[in-house]
Design a protein around this motif. Structure first.
Motif, PDB file in Angstrom:
ATOM      1  N   UNK A 226       0.993  -0.620   0.595  1.00  0.00           N
ATOM      2  CA  UNK A 226      -0.205   0.185   0.175  1.00  0.00           C
ATOM      3  C   UNK A 226       0.472   1.642  -0.179  1.00  0.00           C
ATOM      4  N   UNK A 227       1.086   1.982  -1.300  1.00  0.00           N
ATOM      5  CA  UNK A 227       1.823   3.576  -1.191  1.00  0.00           C
ATOM      6  C   UNK A 227       1.045   4.246  -2.010  1.00  0.00           C
ATOM      7  N   UNK A 228       0.931   4.819  -1.510  1.00  0.00           N
ATOM      8  CA  UNK A 228       0.663   6.751  -2.056  1.00  0.00           C
ATOM      9  C   UNK A 228      -0.767   5.925  -2.376  1.00  0.00           C
ATOM     10  N   UNK A 229      -0.858   5.580  -1.478  1.00  0.00           N
ATOM     11  CA  UNK A 229      -2.239   5.402  -1.129  1.00  0.00           C
ATOM     12  C   UNK A 229      -3.293   4.750  -2.058  1.00  0.00           C
ATOM     13  N   UNK A 230      -2.400   3.574  -2.885  1.00  0.00           N
ATOM     14  CA  UNK A 230      -2.700   2.374  -3.966  1.00  0.00           C
ATOM     15  C   UNK A 230      -2.425   1.095  -3.466  1.00  0.00           C
ATOM     16  N   UNK A 231      -3.043   0.096  -3.309  1.00  0.00           N
ATOM     17  CA  UNK A 231      -2.116  -1.048  -3.444  1.00  0.00           C
ATOM     18  C   UNK A 231      -1.553  -1.428  -4.697  1.00  0.00           C
ATOM     19  N   UNK A 232      -0.548  -2.429  -4.356  1.00  0.00           N
ATOM     20  CA  UNK A 232      -0.241  -2.992  -5.731  1.00  0.00           C
ATOM     21  C   UNK A 232       0.295  -4.414  -5.430  1.00  0.00           C
ATOM     22  N   UNK A 233       0.297  -5.337  -5.785  1.00  0.00           N
ATOM     23  CA  UNK A 233       0.290  -6.967  -5.993  1.00  0.00           C
ATOM     24  C   UNK A 233       1.665  -7.039  -6.332  1.00  0.00           C
ATOM     25  N   UNK A 234       2.176  -7.349  -5.617  1.00  0.00           N
ATOM     26  CA  UNK A 234       3.601  -7.967  -5.097  1.00  0.00           C
ATOM     27  C   UNK A 234       3.644  -9.470  -5.310  1.00  0.00           C
ATOM     28  N   UNK A 235       5.248 -10.039  -6.400  1.00  0.00           N
ATOM     29  CA  UNK A 235       5.006 -11.215  -6.962  1.00  0.00           C
ATOM     30  C   UNK A 235       6.512 -11.470  -7.067  1.00  0.00           C
ATOM     31  N   UNK A 236       7.365 -12.665  -7.045  1.00  0.00           N
ATOM     32  CA  UNK A 236       8.699 -12.845  -7.745  1.00  0.00           C
ATOM     33  C   UNK A 236       9.622 -12.391  -6.638  1.00  0.00           C
ATOM     34  N   UNK A 237       9.785 -12.258  -5.721  1.00  0.00           N
ATOM     35  CA  UNK A 237      11.208 -11.835  -4.108  1.00  0.00           C
ATOM     36  C   UNK A 237      12.088 -12.089  -4.873  1.00  0.00           C
ATOM     37  N   UNK A 238      13.247 -11.132  -4.949  1.00  0.00           N
ATOM     38  CA  UNK A 238      14.420 -11.454  -5.507  1.00  0.00           C
ATOM     39  C   UNK A 238      15.410 -11.334  -4.262  1.00  0.00           C
ATOM     40  N   UNK A 239      15.939 -11.314  -3.029  1.00  0.00           N
ATOM     41  CA  UNK A 239      16.972 -11.173  -2.077  1.00  0.00           C
ATOM     42  C   UNK A 239      17.883 -11.063  -3.636  1.00  0.00           C
ATOM     43  N   UNK A 240      18.760  -9.676  -2.716  1.00  0.00           N
ATOM     44  CA  UNK A 240      19.728  -9.517  -3.861  1.00  0.00           C
ATOM     45  C   UNK A 240      21.059  -8.765  -2.700  1.00  0.00           C
ATOM     46  N   UNK A 241      21.550  -9.413  -2.344  1.00  0.00           N
ATOM     47  CA  UNK A 241      23.266  -8.614  -2.251  1.00  0.00           C
ATOM     48  C   UNK A 241      23.837  -7.861  -2.982  1.00  0.00           C
ATOM     49  N   UNK A 242      23.998  -6.352  -2.704  1.00  0.00           N
ATOM     50  CA  UNK A 242      24.616  -4.928  -3.487  1.00  0.00           C
ATOM     51  C   UNK A 242      25.489  -4.557  -2.305  1.00  0.00           C
ATOM     52  N   UNK A 243      26.762  -4.890  -2.243  1.00  0.00           N
ATOM     53  CA  UNK A 243      27.365  -4.213  -1.492  1.00  0.00           C
ATOM     54  C   UNK A 243      27.825  -2.762  -2.031  1.00  0.00           C
ATOM     55  N   UNK A 244      28.042  -1.945  -2.942  1.00  0.00           N
ATOM     56  CA  UNK A 244      27.717  -1.013  -3.589  1.00  0.00           C
ATOM     57  C   UNK A 244      26.691  -0.667  -3.616  1.00  0.00           C
ATOM     58  N   UNK A 245      25.708  -1.071  -3.038  1.00  0.00           N
ATOM     59  CA  UNK A 245      23.827   0.046  -2.990  1.00  0.00           C
ATOM     60  C   UNK A 245      23.950   0.488  -4.077  1.00  0.00           C
ATOM     61  N   UNK A 246      24.288   0.485  -5.001  1.00  0.00           N
ATOM     62  CA  UNK A 246      24.075   0.875  -6.558  1.00  0.00           C
ATOM     63  C   UNK A 246      22.666   1.007  -6.646  1.00  0.00           C
ATOM     64  N   UNK A 247      21.800  -0.173  -6.607  1.00  0.00           N
ATOM     65  CA  UNK A 247      19.852   0.127  -6.836  1.00  0.00           C
ATOM     66  C   UNK A 247      19.281   0.907  -5.725  1.00  0.00           C
ATOM     67  N   UNK A 248      19.968   2.105  -4.509  1.00  0.00           N
ATOM     68  CA  UNK A 248      19.657   2.598  -3.632  1.00  0.00           C
ATOM     69  C   UNK A 248      19.751   4.036  -4.272  1.00  0.00           C
ATOM     70  N   UNK A 249      18.804   5.052  -3.557  1.00  0.00           N
ATOM     71  CA  UNK A 249      19.226   6.087  -3.803  1.00  0.00           C
ATOM     72  C   UNK A 249      20.293   6.857  -3.256  1.00  0.00           C
ATOM     73  N   UNK A 250      20.892   8.107  -3.133  1.00  0.00           N
ATOM     74  CA  UNK A 250      21.982   8.883  -2.895  1.00  0.00           C
ATOM     75  C   UNK A 250      22.273   8.183  -1.205  1.00  0.00           C
ATOM     76  N   UNK A 251      20.714   8.863  -0.387  1.00  0.00           N
ATOM     77  CA  UNK A 251      20.127   9.077   0.395  1.00  0.00           C
ATOM     78  C   UNK A 251      20.537   7.864   0.719  1.00  0.00           C
ATOM     79  N   UNK A 252      20.094   6.468   1.090  1.00  0.00           N
ATOM     80  CA  UNK A 252      20.037   5.454   1.251  1.00  0.00           C
ATOM     81  C   UNK A 252      21.223   4.787   1.171  1.00  0.00           C
TER      82      UNK A 252
END
Length: 129
Positions: A85-111
């Motif tokens: 539930x994000x920004x007032x709406x529901x999104x069904x999510x599937x296919x979780x993938x656990x990722x190790x990203x030591x450089x954190x490139x998936x994340x915005x700069x602050x994260x």
């Protein structure tokens, strides 16, 4: 997998008990936040977890503040699904993938900065159903 826990691991119970009930009413409306609804893999109980989330293309990415050993991650990976539930709406999510990203490139700069400070390098990526 204790070596994958972050510096915040000891704070997770405090957050679950005290912080989550406070943030739950507004987390589904604010940018960068959401409520993740998932089912316990052993209890069958439905949980609503306030969470930080960001988009990468068509995917939703969750930064694992406490590491990959938390219950919601195990529940979502086990079931293969969750509802966001994000920004007032529901999104069904599937296919979780656990990722190790030591450089954190998936994340915005602050994260990336937060991740470096707490020693977090794991993410869960899911796609809309």
């Amino acid at each position: 997998m204790t070596d994958e826990r972050t510096r915040l691991w000891g704070f997770r119970r405090v957050a679950t008990r005290y912080l989550n009930p406070i943030t739950r009413p507004f987390a589904g409306w604010l940018p960068g936040f959401a409520i993740l609804t998932h089912v316990g893999r052993t209890t069958g109980r439905t949980y609503r977890t306030p969470i930080n989330v960001f988009r990468r293309g068509d995917d939703y990415v969750f930064f694992l503040t406490y590491g990959p050993e938390v219950q919601w991650v195990k529940n979502v990976v086990s079931s293969g699904r969750a509802t966001l539930h994000t920004r007032g709406r529901d999104v069904n999510l599937v296919d979780p993938l656990l990722i190790e990203d030591r450089e954190r490139l998936l994340a915005p700069a602050i994260v990336r900065l937060v991740g470096r400070a707490i020693g977090a390098t794991h993410f869960v990526r899911m796609r809309a159903a």
